[in-house]
Design a protein around this motif. Structure first.
Motif, PDB file in Angstrom:
ATOM      1  N   VAL A 114      29.181   1.354  60.137  1.00 19.42           N
ATOM      2  CA  VAL A 114      28.911   1.004  58.581  1.00 19.42           C
ATOM      3  C   VAL A 114      29.881   1.433  57.583  1.00 19.42           C
ATOM      4  O   VAL A 114      30.192   2.195  57.286  1.00 19.42           O
ATOM      5  N   ASP A 115      30.200  -0.380  56.696  1.00 20.25           N
ATOM      6  CA  ASP A 115      31.451   0.233  56.040  1.00 20.25           C
ATOM      7  C   ASP A 115      31.069  -0.462  55.069  1.00 20.25           C
ATOM      8  O   ASP A 115      30.431  -1.896  55.754  1.00 20.25           O
ATOM      9  N   ASP A 116      30.897  -0.485  53.574  1.00 21.57           N
ATOM     10  CA  ASP A 116      31.452  -1.562  52.090  1.00 21.57           C
ATOM     11  C   ASP A 116      32.737  -2.058  52.864  1.00 21.57           C
ATOM     12  O   ASP A 116      33.830  -2.557  52.100  1.00 21.57           O
ATOM     13  N   LEU A 117      32.451  -3.637  53.272  1.00 24.25           N
ATOM     14  CA  LEU A 117      34.440  -4.469  53.111  1.00 24.25           C
ATOM     15  C   LEU A 117      34.546  -4.438  52.326  1.00 24.25           C
ATOM     16  O   LEU A 117      35.402  -5.511  51.927  1.00 24.25           O
ATOM     17  N   ASN A 118      33.695  -5.089  50.524  1.00 22.98           N
ATOM     18  CA  ASN A 118      33.965  -4.299  49.757  1.00 22.98           C
ATOM     19  C   ASN A 118      35.737  -3.961  49.825  1.00 22.98           C
ATOM     20  O   ASN A 118      36.252  -4.539  47.918  1.00 22.98           O
ATOM     21  N   ALA A 119      35.066  -2.946  50.065  1.00 25.03           N
ATOM     22  CA  ALA A 119      36.711  -1.875  49.515  1.00 25.03           C
ATOM     23  C   ALA A 119      35.918  -1.223  51.005  1.00 25.03           C
ATOM     24  O   ALA A 119      36.102  -0.411  51.389  1.00 25.03           O
ATOM     25  N   PRO A 120      36.853  -1.646  52.047  1.00 23.13           N
ATOM     26  CA  PRO A 120      37.110  -1.114  53.364  1.00 23.13           C
ATOM     27  C   PRO A 120      37.562   0.223  53.367  1.00 23.13           C
ATOM     28  O   PRO A 120      39.265   0.809  52.712  1.00 23.13           O
ATOM     29  N   SER A 121      36.931   0.853  54.169  1.00 22.62           N
ATOM     30  CA  SER A 121      38.307   2.725  54.250  1.00 22.62           C
ATOM     31  C   SER A 121      38.891   2.453  55.009  1.00 22.62           C
ATOM     32  O   SER A 121      39.087   1.916  56.112  1.00 22.62           O
ATOM     33  N   LEU A 160      41.037  -6.816  48.915  1.00 20.90           N
ATOM     34  CA  LEU A 160      40.935  -4.895  49.416  1.00 20.90           C
ATOM     35  C   LEU A 160      40.663  -5.296  50.989  1.00 20.90           C
ATOM     36  O   LEU A 160      41.849  -5.076  51.231  1.00 20.90           O
ATOM     37  N   LEU A 161      39.500  -6.091  50.765  1.00 17.50           N
ATOM     38  CA  LEU A 161      39.701  -6.338  52.438  1.00 17.50           C
ATOM     39  C   LEU A 161      40.847  -7.551  53.410  1.00 17.50           C
ATOM     40  O   LEU A 161      41.244  -6.310  54.631  1.00 17.50           O
ATOM     41  N   HIS A 188      47.451  -4.081  56.835  1.00 19.58           N
ATOM     42  CA  HIS A 188      47.697  -2.945  57.478  1.00 19.58           C
ATOM     43  C   HIS A 188      47.030  -2.411  58.563  1.00 19.58           C
ATOM     44  O   HIS A 188      47.675  -1.743  59.528  1.00 19.58           O
ATOM     45  N   TRP A 189      45.403  -3.146  58.504  1.00 18.33           N
ATOM     46  CA  TRP A 189      45.178  -1.922  60.488  1.00 18.33           C
ATOM     47  C   TRP A 189      46.168  -3.471  61.505  1.00 18.33           C
ATOM     48  O   TRP A 189      45.762  -2.768  62.730  1.00 18.33           O
ATOM     49  N   HIS A 237      49.360 -14.587  49.598  1.00 18.39           N
ATOM     50  CA  HIS A 237      49.417 -13.282  48.706  1.00 18.39           C
ATOM     51  C   HIS A 237      48.770 -12.609  49.676  1.00 18.39           C
ATOM     52  O   HIS A 237      49.791 -10.814  49.109  1.00 18.39           O
ATOM     53  N   CYS A 238      48.394 -11.150  50.539  1.00 14.71           N
ATOM     54  CA  CYS A 238      48.507 -10.475  50.987  1.00 14.71           C
ATOM     55  C   CYS A 238      48.574 -10.080  51.887  1.00 14.71           C
ATOM     56  O   CYS A 238      49.000  -9.050  52.687  1.00 14.71           O
TER      57      CYS A 238
END
Ligand SMILES: C[S@@+](CC[C@H](N)C(=O)[O-])C[C@H]1O[C@@H](n2cnc3c(N)ncnc32)[C@H](O)[C@@H]1O
Length: 227
Positions: A104-111, A136-137, A143-144, A204-205
């Motif tokens: 469970v996580d919010d993909l608008n600002a993922p942990s 942010l996603l 990064h992952w 851009h990312c």
């Protein structure tokens, strides 16, 4: 629960028509359609060479977990993790074997859910239009992913009102007020980005965009991007 997660959940419930049970049922009903032969052709074409048998796939916006379940059964050495935050989807998560998980996580600002350079492939199938912003996603996915890892992005793209409206309702003048308001609200929410907008944000990312493949007569796009 954080205020931001609550905000995302309440936005999603509105976007999903105010009826979570129905939204979960629709996700189940549309699963085969969204994962048809042309989906799997695209998936294998762009992941086969970079996804090892014991790799790790992440499904962003996993719904009730059907893609996670399919991958986990089909590839017993693979780990597949789905990320989801809508309570009505989480309540109906399908049974998963031990190599399939939902987080469970919010993909608008993922942990920071995964280690740097640890994931082989991420997929966002019909997710991006539901986010408040995807930057942010995309940053977190970059990064992952291992260098050379892939992001598969599939979504609806901007289209003229005529094709959006008449695809569903050949004669809009016959619709009631609530149907019209829903259609026009969804027109805004489903038509957020052009293929070029998505391509720009990915580059851009830090991604290299390999292919933009339109489908559904140009109403949707499949993208493969390399980290
Ligand atoms: C249109 S459904 C697609 C489900 C699945 N990927 C498929 O192709 O059938 C989008 C899913 O993303 C989830 N979602 C949307 N925004 C999210 C967010 N900010 N964090 C986590 N999940 C989200 C929704 O709850 C929904 O289950």
């Amino acid at each position: 629960m954080s205020m931001q997660l609550e905000h995302t959940q309440s936005y999603l419930l509105t976007h999903h028509g105010g009826d979570g049970q129905l939204a979960a049922q629709r996700t189940q009903d549309s699963h085969t359609r969204n994962h048809d032969e042309s989906f799997w052709r695209f998936w294998y074409q762009w992941t086969e060479k970079i996804l090892p048998a014991d790799g790790h796939v992440v499904d962003l916006g996993a719904g009730i977990g059907l893609f996670v379940q399919t991958m986990a059964h089909r590839f017993p050495d693979l780990t597949t993790t789905g990320i989801e935050c809508a309570p009505y989807m989480l309540e109906r998560t399908v049974e998963l074997p031990s190599n399939g998980h939902i987080v469970v996580d919010d993909l608008n600002a993922p942990s920071n859910l995964f280690q740097h350079d640890s994931i082989d492939t991420c997929i966002a199938n019909m997710l991006i239009h539901e986010l408040h912003q995807p930057i942010l996603l995309f940053k977190q996915v970059k990064h992952w992913l291992k260098p050379g890892g892939r992001l598969i992005l599939i979504d609806m793209v901007r289209q003229p009102l005529e094709s959006y409206l008449t695809h569903k309702h050949p004669d809009a003048t016959q619709l009631e007020r609530d149907q019209l308001e829903e259609s026009f609200q969804h027109f805004l929410e489903h038509n957020r980005y052009t293929p070029e907008d998505l391509s720009f944000m990915l580059q851009h990312c830090g991604f290299e965009v390999e292919i933009l493949e339109p489908f559904k007569k140009g109403r949707a796009i499949r993208i493969a991007a390399t980290a």
